[in-house]
Scaffold this active site. Structure first.
Site, PDB file in Angstrom:
ATOM      1  N   ARG A  78     -58.543  45.891   1.426  1.00  0.00           N
ATOM      2  CA  ARG A  78     -58.686  45.098   2.641  1.00  0.00           C
ATOM      3  C   ARG A  78     -58.665  43.619   2.277  1.00  0.00           C
ATOM      4  NH1 ARG A  78     -63.717  43.416   5.770  1.00  0.00           N
ATOM      5  NH2 ARG A  78     -62.750  42.388   7.554  1.00  0.00           N
ATOM      6  N   HIS A 122     -60.286  35.979   9.289  1.00  0.00           N
ATOM      7  CA  HIS A 122     -61.546  35.975   8.553  1.00  0.00           C
ATOM      8  C   HIS A 122     -62.011  34.527   8.419  1.00  0.00           C
ATOM      9  CE1 HIS A 122     -64.088  38.527   5.622  1.00  0.00           C
ATOM     10  NE2 HIS A 122     -64.697  37.350   5.761  1.00  0.00           N
ATOM     11  N   GLU A 167     -66.015  40.150  11.941  1.00  0.00           N
ATOM     12  CA  GLU A 167     -67.342  39.645  12.305  1.00  0.00           C
ATOM     13  C   GLU A 167     -67.316  38.529  13.356  1.00  0.00           C
ATOM     14  OE1 GLU A 167     -69.409  40.732   8.015  1.00  0.00           O
ATOM     15  OE2 GLU A 167     -69.361  38.631   8.660  1.00  0.00           O
ATOM     16  N   ASN A 293     -69.431  46.279   8.975  1.00  0.00           N
ATOM     17  CA  ASN A 293     -69.971  45.544   7.833  1.00  0.00           C
ATOM     18  C   ASN A 293     -71.490  45.559   7.945  1.00  0.00           C
ATOM     19  OD1 ASN A 293     -67.311  44.958   7.358  1.00  0.00           O
ATOM     20  ND2 ASN A 293     -67.485  42.754   7.712  1.00  0.00           N
ATOM     21  N   TYR A 295     -75.192  44.949   5.529  1.00  0.00           N
ATOM     22  CA  TYR A 295     -75.839  44.594   4.275  1.00  0.00           C
ATOM     23  C   TYR A 295     -77.350  44.793   4.318  1.00  0.00           C
ATOM     24  CZ  TYR A 295     -71.412  42.326   3.074  1.00  0.00           C
ATOM     25  OH  TYR A 295     -70.080  42.083   2.801  1.00  0.00           O
ATOM     26  N   GLU A 350     -67.234  46.539   4.828  1.00  0.00           N
ATOM     27  CA  GLU A 350     -67.907  45.698   3.836  1.00  0.00           C
ATOM     28  C   GLU A 350     -69.299  46.242   3.596  1.00  0.00           C
ATOM     29  OE1 GLU A 350     -68.230  41.472   4.405  1.00  0.00           O
ATOM     30  OE2 GLU A 350     -66.179  41.322   5.202  1.00  0.00           O
TER      31      GLU A 350
END
Length: 451
Positions: A78, A122, A167, A293, A295, A350
């Site tokens: 990606r 991005h 995002e 994504n 985290y 991600e």
């Protein structure tokens, strides 16, 4: 039978990067200025005054990076396309040399047996469009459609997976409300308009990508950190729901339900999104997949005015970015997207962690903390799959250490260590661990391969 988490035989294993974070060559071959070039040149915005001017120099070294991908055994890669490299002024004049670069990149990936997952945006908006108002202006959404058409017309015969945006929360809220990302504005009402136009541009581009890339799948990548109340007190629970509205539902609801959350609109009042007739239907254009994504998570309490205030998790392990290690969060968001929002095809686009990653006297980087982090999160992804969530692939962030936005080069997320003075790529222990995982289709034993 092994008790270690396993993954389906057709599960896609990948790694992710983005253009401004790795390409460099910001003044070569006709590339225009981006908002991140400007932001980095503004004193005090980026740690140490760093910029993506050189980054990992992947613009020139991409064959070397693809060779490392082959060594890993990646199924997919990606990457993002730099809008100002293709349309230096944001619209109009096409820079063929910029398109030529992505032609070469896609062709070499395919020759290596690696599927390209191309992200159109991005965060590197052409500075020329920001000069005209940026994402808060509807014209920027219209310019994005022109950009999508130019790129898909050139690459659409070979790219099988397209992502419109990475995002939207970050490109709108961090850039226009909090000032932490480019363009560094602190105008909450403007940020709401930016969010709406980013989402609108996504919906407008879906049809363009399908028209120009007939057999491709088209999706969007959303980042979600689940929000938790600091206690069971009613005020904290209310604050957590409000925070979830701005962090998650403001983006989930229009994309998947064709409407903004009523409680968020009530909170926004006169700052509500500038919706025109047909916008919400456009934003909710059906997609083939959704990228997640994730985290960490967010914990909030009610402040003295009853508004959300972020608080740290008590004694929780954290990464070098200060983010709590909370693998249950990725499970919870995957389940939420599938069960609450009806998403039928998901990729983790991600997930990863920054740690100090110092080279030993023998030149090796033994990043056992990252391996433990990835194992925990992948275990949670496997659990989601076992519970019926249609997760079809996982992309680690990131292939390479890179320019980490406002943190500059101070945070390392890569499986490959980048020695920035020489640009040498050195595999970390996690590189070999991930290679073994891909080869086995299940989490490796705790003992590491190091060769």
């Amino acid at each position: 039978m092994s008790s270690r988490p396993q993954f389906p035989p057709d599960f896609l294993w990948g790694a992710a990067t983005s253009a401004y974070q790795i390409e460099g060559a910001t003044k070569e071959d006709g590339r225009g200025m981006s908002i991140w070039d400007t932001f980095c040149a503004t004193p005090g915005k980026v740690r140490n005054g760093d910029s993506g001017a050189i980054a990992c120099d992947s613009y020139h070294r991409y064959p070397q990076d693809i060779a490392r991908m082959q060594q890993l055994g990646l199924d997919a890669y990606r990457f993002s396309i730099a809008w100002p490299r293709v349309l230096p002024d944001g619209r109009g004049r096409v820079n063929e040399r910029g398109l030529d670069f992505y032609d070469r990149l896609v062709d070499e990936l395919l020759a290596a047996g690696i599927r390209p997952f191309a992200t159109l945006y991005h965060w590197d908006l052409p500075q020329a469009l920001e000069n005209e108002g940026g994402w808060p202006e509807r014209a920027t959404a219209e310019a994005f459609v022109e950009y999508a058409e130019v790129v898909a017309r050139r690459l659409g015969d070979r790219v099988g997976h397209w992502v419109t945006h990475n995002e939207p929360y970050c490109s709108s809220w961090l850039g226009y409300a909090l000032g932490l990302h480019a363009p560094g504005r602190t105008e909450p009402g403007t940020a709401v308009a930016a969010a709406h136009h980013v989402l609108l541009s996504h919906g407008l581009a879906v049809d363009v990508l399908r028209r120009e890339s007939h057999d491709a799948q088209v999706g969007i990548v959303l980042d979600s950190w689940p929000v938790y109340p600091a206690s069971g007190a009613p005020g904290d629970r209310t604050a957590a729901w409000e925070a979830d509205g701005f962090r998650n539902r403001l983006f989930f609801d229009p994309v998947f339900r064709g409407r903004y959350p009523e409680d968020v609109l009530e909170q926004l009042g006169t700052m509500a999104p500038p919706i025109r007739a047909g916008d919400l239907d456009t934003i909710a254009a059906p997609v083939d997949f959704v990228g997640l994504n994730n985290y960490s998570r967010t914990i909030v309490e009610a402040d003295e005015h009853g508004r959300p205030r972020v608080v740290p998790a008590n004694e929780a392990p954290v990464t070098a970015t200060g983010w709590e290690i909370y693998p249950d969060g990725i499970y919870e968001v995957l389940v939420r997207l599938h069960r609450e929002y009806g998403v039928r095809s998901l990729y983790v686009t991600e997930n990863g962690a920054a740690f100090p990653d110092e080279r030993g006297h023998d030149g090796r980087i033994d990043d056992r903390e990252r391996i433990e982090y990835l194992a925990q999160y992948l275990g949670a992804v496997s659990r989601a799959i076992s519970d019926g969530v249609p997760v079809h692939g996982y992309f680690v962030w990131s292939l390479l250490d890179n320019f980490e936005w406002a943190s500059g080069y101070s945070k390392r997320f890569g499986l490959l260590y980048v020695d920035y003075p020489t640009l040498e790529r050195v595999p970390k222990s996690s590189f070999y661990w991930y290679r073994d995982l891909i080869g086995a289709g299940q989490l490796p034993e705790p003992a590491l391969s190091a060769t």
